[in-house]
Design a protein around this motif. Sequence first.
Motif, mmCIF file in Angstrom:
data_model
loop_
_atom_site.group_PDB
_atom_site.id
_atom_site.type_symbol
_atom_site.label_atom_id
_atom_site.label_comp_id
_atom_site.label_asym_id
_atom_site.label_seq_id
_atom_site.Cartn_x
_atom_site.Cartn_y
_atom_site.Cartn_z
ATOM 1 N N GLY A 155 0.796 -1.216 0.000
ATOM 2 C CA GLY A 155 0.000 0.000 0.000
ATOM 3 C C GLY A 155 0.828 1.266 0.000
ATOM 4 N N GLY A 156 2.051 1.192 0.497
ATOM 5 C CA GLY A 156 2.936 2.334 0.410
ATOM 6 C C GLY A 156 3.554 2.774 1.731
ATOM 7 N N TRP A 157 4.380 3.806 1.621
ATOM 8 C CA TRP A 157 5.151 4.360 2.727
ATOM 9 C C TRP A 157 4.537 5.693 3.160
ATOM 10 N N PHE A 158 4.340 5.849 4.459
ATOM 11 C CA PHE A 158 3.730 7.056 5.005
ATOM 12 C C PHE A 158 4.576 7.572 6.159
ATOM 13 N N ARG A 159 4.726 8.884 6.206
ATOM 14 C CA ARG A 159 5.457 9.485 7.317
ATOM 15 C C ARG A 159 4.661 9.384 8.619
ATOM 16 N N TYR A 224 12.849 3.488 3.520
ATOM 17 C CA TYR A 224 12.830 3.347 4.983
ATOM 18 C C TYR A 224 13.669 4.418 5.669
ATOM 19 N N ARG A 225 14.558 5.057 4.948
ATOM 20 C CA ARG A 225 15.386 6.108 5.543
ATOM 21 C C ARG A 225 14.587 7.374 5.834
ATOM 22 N N VAL A 226 13.430 7.494 5.168
ATOM 23 C CA VAL A 226 12.636 8.713 5.289
ATOM 24 C C VAL A 226 11.284 8.453 5.949
ATOM 25 N N ALA A 227 10.669 7.331 5.626
ATOM 26 C CA ALA A 227 9.352 6.986 6.177
ATOM 27 C C ALA A 227 9.422 5.594 6.786
ATOM 28 N N GLN A 228 8.809 5.416 7.949
ATOM 29 C CA GLN A 228 8.902 4.138 8.664
ATOM 30 C C GLN A 228 7.604 3.335 8.662
ATOM 31 N N ASN A 229 6.497 3.957 8.264
ATOM 32 C CA ASN A 229 5.204 3.267 8.275
ATOM 33 C C ASN A 229 4.939 2.648 6.907
ATOM 34 N N TYR A 230 4.880 1.316 6.877
ATOM 35 C CA TYR A 230 4.766 0.562 5.618
ATOM 36 C C TYR A 230 3.431 -0.175 5.627
ATOM 37 N N TYR A 231 2.481 0.317 4.812
ATOM 38 C CA TYR A 231 1.109 -0.189 4.871
ATOM 39 C C TYR A 231 0.810 -1.238 3.801
ATOM 40 N N TYR A 232 -0.121 -2.123 4.151
ATOM 41 C CA TYR A 232 -0.614 -3.157 3.240
ATOM 42 C C TYR A 232 -2.103 -3.368 3.515
ATOM 43 N N VAL A 294 11.390 -0.828 10.265
ATOM 44 C CA VAL A 294 10.160 -0.482 9.547
ATOM 45 C C VAL A 294 8.952 -1.067 10.271
ATOM 46 N N GLN A 295 7.894 -0.261 10.403
ATOM 47 C CA GLN A 295 6.664 -0.689 11.057
ATOM 48 C C GLN A 295 5.666 -1.165 10.004
ATOM 49 N N LEU A 296 5.392 -2.452 9.997
ATOM 50 C CA LEU A 296 4.453 -3.038 9.047
ATOM 51 C C LEU A 296 3.043 -2.893 9.594
ATOM 52 N N LYS A 297 2.168 -2.234 8.826
ATOM 53 C CA LYS A 297 0.827 -1.937 9.326
ATOM 54 C C LYS A 297 -0.225 -2.235 8.252
ATOM 55 N N GLU A 298 -1.400 -2.668 8.733
ATOM 56 C CA GLU A 298 -2.507 -2.933 7.822
ATOM 57 C C GLU A 298 -3.457 -1.734 7.812
ATOM 58 N N PHE A 299 -3.947 -1.378 6.620
ATOM 59 C CA PHE A 299 -4.913 -0.288 6.539
ATOM 60 C C PHE A 299 -6.147 -0.621 7.379
ATOM 61 N N PRO A 300 -6.675 0.327 8.150
ATOM 62 C CA PRO A 300 -7.924 0.092 8.879
ATOM 63 C C PRO A 300 -9.045 -0.253 7.889
ATOM 64 N N PRO A 301 -9.990 -1.103 8.289
ATOM 65 C CA PRO A 301 -11.099 -1.473 7.387
ATOM 66 C C PRO A 301 -11.829 -0.272 6.814
ATOM 67 N N GLU A 302 -12.045 0.757 7.640
ATOM 68 C CA GLU A 302 -12.739 1.948 7.166
ATOM 69 C C GLU A 302 -12.013 2.575 5.976
ATOM 70 N N VAL A 303 -10.685 2.637 6.057
ATOM 71 C CA VAL A 303 -9.889 3.255 5.002
ATOM 72 C C VAL A 303 -9.881 2.381 3.754
#
Length: 361
Positions: A155-159, A224-232, A294-303
């Motif tokens: 899903g991408g990298w987010f600050r 990962y050097r700039v953004a640590q939140n990695y969404y899927y 890197v923090q691997l995170k899942e998009f919330p269902p609402e999003v």
Amino acid sequence: MDRRSFLMGTGALAAGTTLAAPAISQGRKEWKMVTTWPKNFPGLGTGAQRCADRITKLTDGRVTVKLFAAGELVPAFESFDAVSSGTAELYHAPDYYFQGKHPAFPFFACVPMGLIYSEQNAWLMHGGGMELWNELSNQFNIKPFPCGNTGVQMGGWFRKDINSLDDLQGLKFRMPGLGGEAMRKLGVNVIALPGGEIFQALQTGAIDGTEWVGPWNDLAFGFYRVAQNYYYPGFHEPAPTVACGVNMTAFNELSDSDKAAVEAACQMENSLMYSEFVAKNGSALNTLTTQHGVQLKEFPPEVFDAFATASEEVIESVGDHDDLGKRILESYKKARKDYGEWTAISIQAYTNARARADASK
């Protein structure tokens, strides 16, 4: 043999030799392939080079292909025009970059909430997709071939964290294709950038986040050097087909066997690239999470549900463009329904069951 006969014989031999050389050289062609990738970039850039080299080998050098990375001959997003006009003979790029030419081009790369790799190939090869792709691309003097695939993307990298739809408002995010159009509907400021420009834009704050491909490629770019939140998961690119677009005039000048060689080289890369991404994404993801924090995170269902709703609206709008757009949309939707029913009780059901079994051990 007398002197006169000898001289006449050697003269004839010399003349024959002189005439043969141009005939041989005239039978060989030097083609230029332009790409949207940085030079030798893992998977995408190297896949383009493999295809170029394979065409040269399969034609026994009758067609020699020289690759030019993004910016070397033309800017990345001008590769389509270069091939259409004959400045280059081939491009290697996903066709969603060229939706400005016709809004249906993304269907032949990928569309948000669309077909996965196996389904995309089924549609192209056995569901009428290739016929429609040819009809569309031929209008621009281009003969298209599938020539690579990365599989389901991240899903991408987010600050910052994405906990709700409010967190998307005003976000400056890099995403191409119809996925980018869907993000715009949700209040995102979508920016289109070629791969080689993404890291600097992220580093300087020109963008707040980006999607690219997946762990293997994203690790190489160093996001990962700039953004640590990695969404899927990535709703926008479930299985992007990378095209090899060939100038039709140049293609039609080939012999039937060399035409078949070009097609075979592209088809082989379509399979080889996908398998390479599957093989390397897992270890790259482990490196990102265990070595780089890197923090691997899942998009919330609402999003994610909002992504899906916006995607449907964007996709449906393609059918309003013209008759061809409508036919492409209808064919794609039928394929998604038909193939999706089988995917649900085969690939999806199996991987879910395997995950449960593994968790119970």
